[in-house]
Write an enzyme that holds these catalytic residues in place. Structure first.
Site, PDB file in Angstrom:
ATOM      1  N   ASN A 144     -10.180   0.075   0.828  1.00 20.66           N
ATOM      2  CA  ASN A 144      -8.546   0.092   1.014  1.00 20.66           C
ATOM      3  C   ASN A 144      -8.313  -0.286  -0.766  1.00 20.66           C
ATOM      4  O   ASN A 144      -8.217  -1.540  -0.868  1.00 20.66           O
ATOM      5  CB  ASN A 144      -8.038  -0.623   1.992  1.00 20.66           C
ATOM      6  CG  ASN A 144      -6.541  -0.576   1.802  1.00 20.66           C
ATOM      7  OD1 ASN A 144      -5.934  -0.434   0.883  1.00 20.66           O
ATOM      8  ND2 ASN A 144      -5.936  -1.409   2.836  1.00 20.66           N
ATOM      9  N   HIS A 168      -3.094   7.122   2.916  1.00 20.76           N
ATOM     10  CA  HIS A 168      -3.559   5.674   2.570  1.00 20.76           C
ATOM     11  C   HIS A 168      -4.584   5.427   3.302  1.00 20.76           C
ATOM     12  O   HIS A 168      -4.592   5.802   4.567  1.00 20.76           O
ATOM     13  CB  HIS A 168      -2.424   4.603   2.785  1.00 20.76           C
ATOM     14  CG  HIS A 168      -2.787   3.398   2.484  1.00 20.76           C
ATOM     15  ND1 HIS A 168      -3.456   2.853   1.409  1.00 20.76           N
ATOM     16  CD2 HIS A 168      -3.008   2.350   3.333  1.00 20.76           C
ATOM     17  CE1 HIS A 168      -3.800   1.854   1.477  1.00 20.76           C
ATOM     18  NE2 HIS A 168      -3.642   1.374   2.711  1.00 20.76           N
ATOM     19  N   CYS A 193       0.847  -1.311   0.201  1.00 24.57           N
ATOM     20  CA  CYS A 193       0.177  -0.025   0.041  1.00 24.57           C
ATOM     21  C   CYS A 193       0.968   1.164   0.086  1.00 24.57           C
ATOM     22  O   CYS A 193       0.551   2.377  -0.182  1.00 24.57           O
ATOM     23  CB  CYS A 193      -0.954   0.142   1.324  1.00 24.57           C
ATOM     24  SG  CYS A 193      -2.215  -1.207   1.151  1.00 24.57           S
TER      25      CYS A 193
END
Ligand code: COA
Length: 337
Positions: free
Chosen positions: A294, A264, A118
């Site tokens: 996500n 993020h 990520c």
């Protein structure tokens, strides 16, 4: 000489799945998902769509935003195509970036993938900037693209509700603008970190050279994503705030000077905890987790593109990206728009 972001783009697959939709087949409910994560829905790729397909669409969107109707011409001016991903079309090779490079007709560009989960876009942006600062390279396409729905363990309700598929892209360029002093522009600082001791907390156990597929095996849960949610949560809150402080210290500014933080977005609570620790209002962060969940390496470039299109972001504004994820990796970028 400055390294500036000159255009952004994004792509979300059309199939949108709400928490209520998931609750029809998984033992979960909208109330739990919203209250524990802030997620309301997510988008999933179609069975025939791979990570490079999403990456290509986001790249085309960025190329169109850069010079409408001239995507093919602009693609020829690219010196680099870099894709951050942890769900590549193929294990090992060919890189997703090579597939995208071919589809775009970016025949003058080198192409490779970055594996930092990520945090991938944060890493890839800094790698691209460093590579533009040397040699004859002038323009790079940096993409974050992931299709985690295809490596999700649908029997693990603690992880399967958390992820969505997406891609985001940015075109960056070496320009004549100053990178120091008054009027400076572009990427001015990056911090990149890893805490490899936490590698086992977030992983795909099977299929690599450590633990290859066995003859006759096709699918099993161990080929899919595993996460120790609690351990990653605790790591993330500290990593997040450490990166924010480090970027401020590098530039010698306080948070008042930062217009927006593009984080993020794995869990709204992580961002809320960071906001609380810094005494910041939550609207200091550009959030879209409610819509997209996500989306791994795509989260930051998708949010950056959405924010850039709000009209709120003006030349000279300072923005900050902050990422964390598998590896464990974490890092951020400080950018003067
Ligand atoms: N729906 C309903 N209930 C669920 C559920 C779901 N989707 N997932 C878990 N639960 C239940 C559990 O079974 C457990 O029930 P029990 O108390 O009866 O055993 C309860 O909810 C609490 O589970 P727990 O795993 O302790 O929840 P949590 O508050 O730690 O939240 C996460 C779980 C995953 C949301 C949280 O740990 C997290 O966000 N971690 C970090 C994730 C992250 O950042 N990942 C990406 C890195 S890039």
């Amino acid at each position: 000489m400055a390294i500036e972001i000159v255009a952004t783009g994004r792509y979300l697959p059309t199939r949108r799945v709400t928490n209520d939709d998931l609750a029809k087949t998984i033992d979960t409910n909208d109330e739990w998902i919203r209250s524990h994560t802030g997620i309301g829905s997510r988008h999933y790729a179609e069975p025939e769509q791979a990570t490079s397909d999403l990456a290509y669409e986001a790249a085309m969107n960025a190329l169109e935003n850069f010079a409408p109707g001239k995507a093919a011409e602009t693609a020829l001016t690219l010196d680099l195509v870099i894709v951050a991903t942890s769900s590549p079309d193929y294990y090992g090779f060919p890189a997703v970036a090579c597939i995208v490079q071919d589809r775009l007709g970016a025949t003058n560009a080198g192409a490779f993938d970055v594996s930092a989960a990520c945090t991938g876009f944060v890493y890839a942006l800094d790698a691209a900037a460093g590579m533009l600062a040397f040699g004859n390279r002038k323009r790079a396409l940096v993409i974050g693209s992931d299709v985690l729905s295809k490596i999700t363990n649908w029997d693990d309700r603690g992880t399967c509700v958390l992820f969505g598929d997406a891609a985001g892209a940015a075109i960056i360029e070496r320009t004549d603008a100053p990178s120091t002093g008054a009027g400076k522009r572009g990427l001015i600082h990056s911090v990149l970190h890893a805490q490899g001791s936490g590698a086992q907390e977030l992983k795909c156990e099977r299929g690599g050279t450590r633990n290859p597929y066995k003859d006759g095996e096709t699918l099993e849960k161990a080929t899919h994503l595993y996460m120790n949610g609690r351990a990653v949560y605790n790591f993330a809150v500290k990593a997040f705030t450490d990166v924010m402080q480090e970027l401020l210290d590098l530039e010698g500014i306080t948070m008042e000077r930062v217009k927006k933080i593009i984080p993020h977005q794995a869990n709204e609570r992580i961002v809320q905890a960071a906001a609380k620790r810094f005494g910041l209002p939550e609207d200091k962060f550009f959030m879209n987790i409610e819509k997209y969940a996500n989306t791994s390496a795509a989260t930051i470039p998708v949010a950056l593109d959405e924010y850039a299109h709000t009209g709120d972001l003006k030349k000279g504004d300072i923005i900050m990206t902050v990422g964390f994820g598998g590896g464990l990796t974490y890092g951020g970028n400080l950018i003067v728009w």
